[in-house]
Scaffold this motif. Structure first.
Motif, PDB file in Angstrom:
ATOM      1  N   THR A  15      41.717  54.635  39.302  1.00  0.00           N
ATOM      2  CA  THR A  15      42.439  55.075  38.110  1.00  0.00           C
ATOM      3  C   THR A  15      43.931  54.845  38.283  1.00  0.00           C
ATOM      4  O   THR A  15      44.484  55.097  39.355  1.00  0.00           O
ATOM      5  N   THR A  16      44.562  54.357  37.225  1.00  0.00           N
ATOM      6  CA  THR A  16      46.013  54.203  37.200  1.00  0.00           C
ATOM      7  C   THR A  16      46.509  54.493  35.787  1.00  0.00           C
ATOM      8  O   THR A  16      45.775  54.295  34.818  1.00  0.00           O
ATOM      9  N   LEU A  17      47.731  54.941  35.681  1.00  0.00           N
ATOM     10  CA  LEU A  17      48.352  55.161  34.376  1.00  0.00           C
ATOM     11  C   LEU A  17      49.320  54.035  34.035  1.00  0.00           C
ATOM     12  O   LEU A  17      49.961  54.069  32.992  1.00  0.00           O
ATOM     13  N   SER A  18      49.413  53.034  34.896  1.00  0.00           N
ATOM     14  CA  SER A  18      50.348  51.926  34.709  1.00  0.00           C
ATOM     15  C   SER A  18      49.881  50.975  33.612  1.00  0.00           C
ATOM     16  O   SER A  18      48.690  50.868  33.313  1.00  0.00           O
ATOM     17  N   ALA A  19      50.831  50.250  33.042  1.00  0.00           N
ATOM     18  CA  ALA A  19      50.527  49.241  32.023  1.00  0.00           C
ATOM     19  C   ALA A  19      50.163  47.893  32.643  1.00  0.00           C
ATOM     20  O   ALA A  19      49.703  46.986  31.951  1.00  0.00           O
ATOM     21  N   ALA A  20      50.377  47.774  33.961  1.00  0.00           N
ATOM     22  CA  ALA A  20      50.038  46.535  34.679  1.00  0.00           C
ATOM     23  C   ALA A  20      49.709  46.900  36.118  1.00  0.00           C
ATOM     24  O   ALA A  20      50.072  47.971  36.606  1.00  0.00           O
ATOM     25  N   ILE A  21      49.025  45.981  36.800  1.00  0.00           N
ATOM     26  CA  ILE A  21      48.626  46.236  38.176  1.00  0.00           C
ATOM     27  C   ILE A  21      48.796  44.969  39.002  1.00  0.00           C
ATOM     28  O   ILE A  21      48.650  43.862  38.495  1.00  0.00           O
ATOM     29  N   ASP A  22      49.138  45.164  40.278  1.00  0.00           N
ATOM     30  CA  ASP A  22      49.189  44.074  41.241  1.00  0.00           C
ATOM     31  C   ASP A  22      47.955  44.182  42.126  1.00  0.00           C
ATOM     32  O   ASP A  22      47.653  45.264  42.637  1.00  0.00           O
ATOM     33  N   LEU A  23      47.252  43.071  42.305  1.00  0.00           N
ATOM     34  CA  LEU A  23      46.099  43.031  43.193  1.00  0.00           C
ATOM     35  C   LEU A  23      46.364  42.028  44.303  1.00  0.00           C
ATOM     36  O   LEU A  23      46.982  40.983  44.069  1.00  0.00           O
ATOM     37  N   GLU A  24      45.891  42.341  45.509  1.00  0.00           N
ATOM     38  CA  GLU A  24      45.995  41.438  46.648  1.00  0.00           C
ATOM     39  C   GLU A  24      44.665  41.415  47.366  1.00  0.00           C
ATOM     40  O   GLU A  24      43.941  42.415  47.372  1.00  0.00           O
ATOM     41  N   GLY A  25      44.353  40.266  47.970  1.00  0.00           N
ATOM     42  CA  GLY A  25      43.101  40.194  48.695  1.00  0.00           C
ATOM     43  C   GLY A  25      42.923  38.892  49.429  1.00  0.00           C
ATOM     44  O   GLY A  25      43.895  38.188  49.717  1.00  0.00           O
ATOM     45  N   VAL A  26      41.667  38.579  49.716  1.00  0.00           N
ATOM     46  CA  VAL A  26      41.319  37.359  50.435  1.00  0.00           C
ATOM     47  C   VAL A  26      40.195  36.647  49.695  1.00  0.00           C
ATOM     48  O   VAL A  26      39.428  37.265  48.953  1.00  0.00           O
ATOM     49  N   ALA A  27      40.147  35.336  49.898  1.00  0.00           N
ATOM     50  CA  ALA A  27      39.055  34.519  49.358  1.00  0.00           C
ATOM     51  C   ALA A  27      38.430  33.773  50.530  1.00  0.00           C
ATOM     52  O   ALA A  27      39.139  33.135  51.319  1.00  0.00           O
ATOM     53  N   LEU A  28      37.134  33.879  50.658  1.00  0.00           N
ATOM     54  CA  LEU A  28      36.408  33.229  51.740  1.00  0.00           C
ATOM     55  C   LEU A  28      35.544  32.116  51.177  1.00  0.00           C
ATOM     56  O   LEU A  28      35.041  32.220  50.067  1.00  0.00           O
ATOM     57  N   GLY A  29      35.403  31.047  51.934  1.00  0.00           N
ATOM     58  CA  GLY A  29      34.539  29.964  51.500  1.00  0.00           C
ATOM     59  C   GLY A  29      35.273  28.745  50.985  1.00  0.00           C
ATOM     60  O   GLY A  29      34.687  27.903  50.324  1.00  0.00           O
ATOM     61  N   GLY A  30      36.563  28.629  51.257  1.00  0.00           N
ATOM     62  CA  GLY A  30      37.292  27.421  50.894  1.00  0.00           C
ATOM     63  C   GLY A  30      37.801  27.366  49.475  1.00  0.00           C
ATOM     64  O   GLY A  30      37.849  26.290  48.882  1.00  0.00           O
ATOM     65  N   ALA A  31      38.193  28.476  48.905  1.00  0.00           N
ATOM     66  CA  ALA A  31      38.713  28.481  47.526  1.00  0.00           C
ATOM     67  C   ALA A  31      40.009  27.674  47.452  1.00  0.00           C
ATOM     68  O   ALA A  31      40.850  27.741  48.345  1.00  0.00           O
TER      69      ALA A  31
END
Length: 71
Positions: A15-31
């Motif tokens: 849950t967030t009350l923000s109008a926008a969000i930043d996401l970070e992560g990883v991609a596996l499999g040669g994206a």
């Protein structure tokens, strides 16, 4: 190909009350790219193996953001 979110949380729902969000992560499999789409628009994250999608717009209420690794 697998895309995982690590920040702001690895949980699938939160849950967030923000109008926008930043996401970070990883991609596996040669994206070559990580794309996102949601009710506020769509775009391409910066980076591939380690990626960041900044300022993803959110609508009031429940939002579902879909991430896709592009081969």
């Amino acid at each position: 190909m697998r895309v995982a979110v690590l920040a702001p949380t690895p949980e699938t729902e939160f849950t967030t009350l923000s109008a926008a969000i930043d996401l970070e992560g990883v991609a596996l499999g040669g994206a070559t790219a990580v794309k996102w789409s949601g009710p506020g628009g769509k775009g391409t994250a910066e980076g591939t193996t380690a990626w960041k999608a900044a300022q993803i717009p959110l609508n009031p209420g429940e939002n579902r953001i879909v991430l896709e690794g592009v081969p």
